[in-house]
Design a protein around this motif. Structure first.
Motif, short mmCIF file in Angstrom:
data_model
loop_
_atom_site.label_atom_id
_atom_site.label_comp_id
_atom_site.label_asym_id
_atom_site.label_seq_id
_atom_site.Cartn_x
_atom_site.Cartn_y
_atom_site.Cartn_z
N LEU A 131 0.43 -0.88 -15.74
CA LEU A 131 -0.36 -0.56 -14.25
C LEU A 131 1.01 -0.61 -13.23
CD1 LEU A 131 -3.43 -2.53 -14.46
CD2 LEU A 131 -3.32 -0.30 -15.38
N VAL A 132 0.42 0.26 -12.26
CA VAL A 132 1.33 0.26 -10.95
C VAL A 132 0.46 -0.41 -9.92
CG1 VAL A 132 2.56 1.54 -9.17
CG2 VAL A 132 2.60 2.16 -11.69
N LYS A 133 1.20 -1.65 -9.32
CA LYS A 133 0.45 -2.29 -8.12
C LYS A 133 1.20 -1.98 -6.99
CE LYS A 133 -0.70 -7.03 -6.69
NZ LYS A 133 -0.40 -8.43 -6.82
N PHE A 134 0.22 -1.58 -6.03
CA PHE A 134 0.99 -1.09 -4.76
C PHE A 134 0.99 -2.34 -3.72
CE2 PHE A 134 -0.33 3.03 -6.57
CZ PHE A 134 0.22 3.98 -5.83
N GLY A 135 1.79 -3.00 -4.01
CA GLY A 135 2.06 -4.30 -3.30
C GLY A 135 3.40 -4.71 -3.47
N ALA A 173 0.85 -1.30 0.11
CA ALA A 173 0.06 0.20 0.16
C ALA A 173 0.88 1.27 -0.04
CB ALA A 173 -1.16 0.06 1.23
N GLY A 174 2.06 1.12 -0.76
CA GLY A 174 3.11 2.20 -0.65
C GLY A 174 3.78 2.33 -1.93
N ILE A 175 4.52 3.29 -2.08
CA ILE A 175 5.11 3.68 -3.45
C ILE A 175 6.27 4.50 -3.28
CG2 ILE A 175 3.89 5.70 -4.07
CD1 ILE A 175 3.94 4.63 -7.04
N ASP A 176 7.52 4.22 -3.96
CA ASP A 176 8.54 5.15 -3.79
C ASP A 176 8.81 5.74 -5.27
OD1 ASP A 176 9.70 2.92 -5.10
OD2 ASP A 176 10.79 2.33 -3.30
#
Length: 392
Positions: free
Chosen positions: A386-390, A257-260
């Motif tokens: 897509l970007v997966k927040f996992g 549930a995060g991203i950098d």
């Protein structure tokens, strides 16, 4: 000789008298000519005043229906139909309105005022929807087929003496985009419609445009393809390393549930160079609030706001479309999409808008049943990531 008689002049006075008589006669003739000219001008002036009075009287009278319809017959017919449900040659259409078939283009199609339809189209194009960045085509059929050549021609090196071996032949896939019916059902009281100062067309355009814009924007993102367009998020998502045609590749952030910043860089370069030139990010406002705080290793923000009014914000130099129907940031959510949506997503629609009036079902209100046929689907699976927040 009597006292009243004038003695005849003789001698030297006779020529003088004759000269005076001639002068008087000339003066009388000129005076008569002037009088005739003045009378003529007065008569012309009086005729002009009478004509002006007649014109003002005619202008004050109510216009005949034919004279109004000469200027804008479609607008007159639409306005009369919306207000009363009747018009010349259209009497009794209220009773049959519910039984009109959508398969026949001419049934009720003339009741759509061009200005109203243009207003709706303008609102649709300006809405925060992927319509603004996707490929939009107008069709006159029930579906639109997209032919895709996603394979390559085989090739090999040959020498002078060896026989040329057979090489691979490219194959073509067909993606069919069916058109679905989008409808809106606003209503207004008959008393309000009877008010001549009420802008029926503006009201109808605003209500229908808002409903259509929100409904289709949601379907282009999350539509399941059942009686609605198939959204880009409904297709199977697979890791980009194992991507194959028919699915959408994704890049995981590696953070639950995060991203950098590294994940943004990874998804940009996961897209092919031919698509990256026209790349656009899609996310909702909550996700944008998270992303705009990201910095690179040198402390510079990846996000930059538009330099001019109306210009989109940019992420790593690529424009960002804020679409509120994208998922919020959560564990394993696909909250960001990046790609060339002009190539990757196709919207097919019928250019006509249909409006039917129903004054019976919701008395004392009048229902306006507006319909539009539209469809959408991914047309190039290689053009979207897509970007997966996992973590995986």
């Amino acid at each position: 000789m009597s006292k009243t008689e004038t003695p005849a002049l003789t001698g030297e006075g006779a020529p003088l008298v004759q000269e005076v008589k001639q002068a008087m006669a000339g003066f009388v003739n000129e005076f008569k000519g002037l009088k005739a000219e003045v009378n003529t001008k007065l008569q012309q002036t009086e005729e002009r005043l009478i004509m002006l009075d007649r014109k003002s009287t005619i202008a004050a009278r109510p216009h005949l229906a034919a004279s109004i319809e000469d200027g804008a017959p479609h607008q007159k017919a639409f306005d009369a139909y919306v207000r009363s449900g009747e018009d010349d040659g259209l009497r009794g259409l209220e009773v049959e309105a519910k039984s009109l078939s959508t398969a026949v283009n001419s049934d009720g199609g003339y009741l759509v005022d061009p200005q109203t339809a243009e207003t709706i189209k303008s609102v649709l194009n300006s809405t925060a929807s992927i319509r603004s960045i996707a490929s939009v085509v107008n069709v006159e059929a029930n579906s639109f087929d997209v032919l895709i050549d996603h394979t390559d021609v085989g090739a090999g090196w040959a020498d002078e003496n060896s026989a040329t071996a057979e090489t691979g032949t490219p194959s073509i896939d067909r993606i069919s985009i069916p058109l679905h019916e989008l409808s809106a059902l606003p209503k207004a009281s008959q008393r309000l419609l009877d008010d001549s100062a009420f802008d029926v067309e503006g009201w109808l355009a605003g209500r229908v445009a808002d409903k259509f814009a929100r409904a289709e924007a949601a379907a282009f993102i999350n539509g399941d393809g059942v009686d609605k367009p198939k959204g880009l998020m409904i297709h199977r998502a697979v890791p980009n390393d194992g991507w194959s045609w028919g699915s959408v590749g994704y890049v995981a952030t590696g953070i639950d549930a995060g991203i950098d910043a590294d994940a943004i860089v990874d998804v940009v370069y996961a897209l092919g160079a031919q698509y990256r030139v026209n790349g656009t990010f899609i996310m909702n406002s909550k996700t944008a609030g998270v992303i705009r705080k990201l910095k690179d290793s040198d402390g510079r923000f990846l996000w930059s706001d538009g330099l001019a009014a109306g210009e989109p914000a940019r992420l790593m130099g690529y424009p960002v479309l804020i679409a509120e129907d994208m998922p919020d940031v959560a564990t394993d959510s696909f909250s960001i999409a990046f790609g060339d949506f002009q190539a990757g997503y196709t919207i097919a629609e019928r250019p006509d808008l249909r409006v039917l009036r129903d004054p019976f079902s919701a008395k004392p209100h009048v229902l306006f049943y507006a319909t539009k046929r539209v469809g959408g689907d991914v047309s190039d699976f290689a053009a979207i990531k897509l970007v997966k927040f996992g973590t995986a």
